[in-house]
Design a protein around this motif. Sequence first.
Motif, PDB file in Angstrom:
ATOM      1  N   ALA A  63       0.830  -1.209   0.000  1.00  0.00           N
ATOM      2  CA  ALA A  63       0.000   0.000   0.000  1.00  0.00           C
ATOM      3  C   ALA A  63       0.861   1.255   0.000  1.00  0.00           C
ATOM      4  N   PHE A  64       1.881   1.292   0.847  1.00  0.00           N
ATOM      5  CA  PHE A  64       2.749   2.464   0.915  1.00  0.00           C
ATOM      6  C   PHE A  64       3.551   2.631  -0.371  1.00  0.00           C
ATOM      7  N   ALA A  65       4.006   1.502  -0.943  1.00  0.00           N
ATOM      8  CA  ALA A  65       4.759   1.574  -2.196  1.00  0.00           C
ATOM      9  C   ALA A  65       3.896   2.176  -3.299  1.00  0.00           C
ATOM     10  N   ILE A  66       2.629   1.772  -3.376  1.00  0.00           N
ATOM     11  CA  ILE A  66       1.727   2.331  -4.386  1.00  0.00           C
ATOM     12  C   ILE A  66       1.541   3.831  -4.166  1.00  0.00           C
ATOM     13  N   SER A  67       1.388   4.244  -2.902  1.00  0.00           N
ATOM     14  CA  SER A  67       1.197   5.672  -2.636  1.00  0.00           C
ATOM     15  C   SER A  67       2.409   6.466  -3.094  1.00  0.00           C
ATOM     16  N   GLY A  68       3.612   5.932  -2.838  1.00  0.00           N
ATOM     17  CA  GLY A  68       4.823   6.624  -3.269  1.00  0.00           C
ATOM     18  C   GLY A  68       4.980   6.653  -4.776  1.00  0.00           C
ATOM     19  N   ILE A  69       4.712   5.522  -5.424  1.00  0.00           N
ATOM     20  CA  ILE A  69       4.850   5.430  -6.882  1.00  0.00           C
ATOM     21  C   ILE A  69       3.817   6.310  -7.577  1.00  0.00           C
ATOM     22  N   ARG A  70       2.613   6.392  -7.020  1.00  0.00           N
ATOM     23  CA  ARG A  70       1.571   7.258  -7.600  1.00  0.00           C
ATOM     24  C   ARG A  70       2.020   8.707  -7.602  1.00  0.00           C
ATOM     25  N   LEU A  71       2.578   9.155  -6.491  1.00  0.00           N
ATOM     26  CA  LEU A  71       3.037  10.545  -6.421  1.00  0.00           C
ATOM     27  C   LEU A  71       4.233  10.762  -7.341  1.00  0.00           C
ATOM     28  N   ALA A  72       5.110   9.759  -7.437  1.00  0.00           N
ATOM     29  CA  ALA A  72       6.265   9.869  -8.333  1.00  0.00           C
ATOM     30  C   ALA A  72       5.808   9.962  -9.789  1.00  0.00           C
ATOM     31  N   SER A  73       4.767   9.205 -10.150  1.00  0.00           N
ATOM     32  CA  SER A  73       4.263   9.261 -11.523  1.00  0.00           C
ATOM     33  C   SER A  73       3.652  10.626 -11.818  1.00  0.00           C
ATOM     34  N   ALA A  74       3.012  11.224 -10.803  1.00  0.00           N
ATOM     35  CA  ALA A  74       2.450  12.564 -10.992  1.00  0.00           C
ATOM     36  C   ALA A  74       3.550  13.598 -11.214  1.00  0.00           C
TER      37      ALA A  74
ATOM     38  N   ARG B 198       6.204  12.883 -12.901  1.00  0.00           N
ATOM     39  CA  ARG B 198       6.841  12.459 -14.166  1.00  0.00           C
ATOM     40  C   ARG B 198       8.182  11.777 -13.954  1.00  0.00           C
ATOM     41  N   PHE B 199       8.321  10.989 -12.877  1.00  0.00           N
ATOM     42  CA  PHE B 199       9.540  10.209 -12.654  1.00  0.00           C
ATOM     43  C   PHE B 199       9.569   9.040 -13.647  1.00  0.00           C
ATOM     44  N   ASP B 200      10.783   8.564 -13.976  1.00  0.00           N
ATOM     45  CA  ASP B 200      10.868   7.351 -14.782  1.00  0.00           C
ATOM     46  C   ASP B 200      10.617   6.128 -13.895  1.00  0.00           C
ATOM     47  N   TRP B 201      10.601   4.951 -14.506  1.00  0.00           N
ATOM     48  CA  TRP B 201      10.245   3.741 -13.761  1.00  0.00           C
ATOM     49  C   TRP B 201      11.185   3.490 -12.586  1.00  0.00           C
ATOM     50  N   PHE B 202      12.489   3.669 -12.821  1.00  0.00           N
ATOM     51  CA  PHE B 202      13.448   3.408 -11.741  1.00  0.00           C
ATOM     52  C   PHE B 202      13.270   4.423 -10.618  1.00  0.00           C
ATOM     53  N   GLY B 203      13.105   5.677 -10.978  1.00  0.00           N
ATOM     54  CA  GLY B 203      12.902   6.700  -9.968  1.00  0.00           C
ATOM     55  C   GLY B 203      11.642   6.454  -9.156  1.00  0.00           C
ATOM     56  N   ALA B 204      10.574   6.033  -9.844  1.00  0.00           N
ATOM     57  CA  ALA B 204       9.318   5.735  -9.156  1.00  0.00           C
ATOM     58  C   ALA B 204       9.488   4.547  -8.215  1.00  0.00           C
ATOM     59  N   TYR B 205      10.267   3.546  -8.665  1.00  0.00           N
ATOM     60  CA  TYR B 205      10.515   2.371  -7.818  1.00  0.00           C
ATOM     61  C   TYR B 205      11.253   2.779  -6.549  1.00  0.00           C
ATOM     62  N   VAL B 206      12.256   3.636  -6.700  1.00  0.00           N
ATOM     63  CA  VAL B 206      13.035   4.085  -5.540  1.00  0.00           C
ATOM     64  C   VAL B 206      12.141   4.829  -4.555  1.00  0.00           C
ATOM     65  N   VAL B 207      11.296   5.720  -5.077  1.00  0.00           N
ATOM     66  CA  VAL B 207      10.386   6.462  -4.204  1.00  0.00           C
ATOM     67  C   VAL B 207       9.428   5.510  -3.492  1.00  0.00           C
TER      68      VAL B 207
ATOM     69  N   PHE C  40      11.728  13.335  -1.195  1.00  0.00           N
ATOM     70  CA  PHE C  40      12.220  12.872  -2.495  1.00  0.00           C
ATOM     71  C   PHE C  40      11.481  13.545  -3.656  1.00  0.00           C
ATOM     72  N   ILE C  41      10.179  13.793  -3.485  1.00  0.00           N
ATOM     73  CA  ILE C  41       9.406  14.386  -4.574  1.00  0.00           C
ATOM     74  C   ILE C  41       9.259  15.901  -4.399  1.00  0.00           C
ATOM     75  N   ASN C  42      10.027  16.457  -3.463  1.00  0.00           N
ATOM     76  CA  ASN C  42      10.083  17.911  -3.260  1.00  0.00           C
ATOM     77  C   ASN C  42       8.743  18.503  -2.828  1.00  0.00           C
ATOM     78  N   GLU C  43       8.128  17.846  -1.831  1.00  0.00           N
ATOM     79  CA  GLU C  43       6.896  18.353  -1.237  1.00  0.00           C
ATOM     80  C   GLU C  43       7.107  18.549   0.261  1.00  0.00           C
ATOM     81  N   ILE C  44       6.326  19.446   0.860  1.00  0.00           N
ATOM     82  CA  ILE C  44       6.370  19.595   2.314  1.00  0.00           C
ATOM     83  C   ILE C  44       5.746  18.345   2.927  1.00  0.00           C
TER      84      ILE C  44
END
Length: 211
Positions: free
Chosen positions: A15-26, A28-37, A137-141
């Motif tokens: 669940a947490f991984a999906i939340s992080g990857i969703r925000l990373a996709s928003a 515009r991270f690439d697949w590897f960057g989204a995986y890391v997030v 990591f995604i530059n948000e507060i």
Amino acid sequence: MPTFVQILDFIGTFAFAISGIRLASAKRFDWFGAYVVGFVTAIGGGTIRDLLLDVTPGWMTDPIYLICTGLALLWVIFFGKHLIHLHNTFFIFDTIGLALFTVVGVGKSLALGYPFWVAIIMGSITGAAGGVIRDVFINEIPLIFRKEIYAMACVVGGTMYWLCGLAGMQSYGCQVIGGISVFITRILAVKYKICLPILSGNDEEGQEKEG
């Protein structure tokens, strides 16, 4: 067979991984960057907890966390278009992860013999710290530093877990009630805009300095 706590841990990781990857996709991270997030979101809180408790972090001994994050990435890749249209997707997955990780952190701390107040703090760190790292990591507060109820939901759930234990309830029941308490607290806080008071600074002094 995995224990109930391990099942909670795996579901929370997903669940947490999906939340992080969703925000990373928003963002515009690439697949590897989204995986890391997604990965740091899933294991960040648990890693800090385990280091404080002087035990080896789970992801260093069991590859299931890496696998869960990979499955979460595939889920977002294949169903991303549907998830994007669901505005509450991030909130729901984040809240599920928050609830599950909180009870895992509390339970692990109590099992290691730590007092209840340490267990509540460790539960809060387990639930909230991964989200802090994700937001950095995604530059948000980070959510934990905003007025929105986040870490306090972990405190409420951890306290309920402890109170259920004092009442003689089995660990399974404590975990369920603790997790539900986190989930409901977070849902109600957002729905009814319940928040903590904001610590306001001296605006006049700030304006004088700017002038």
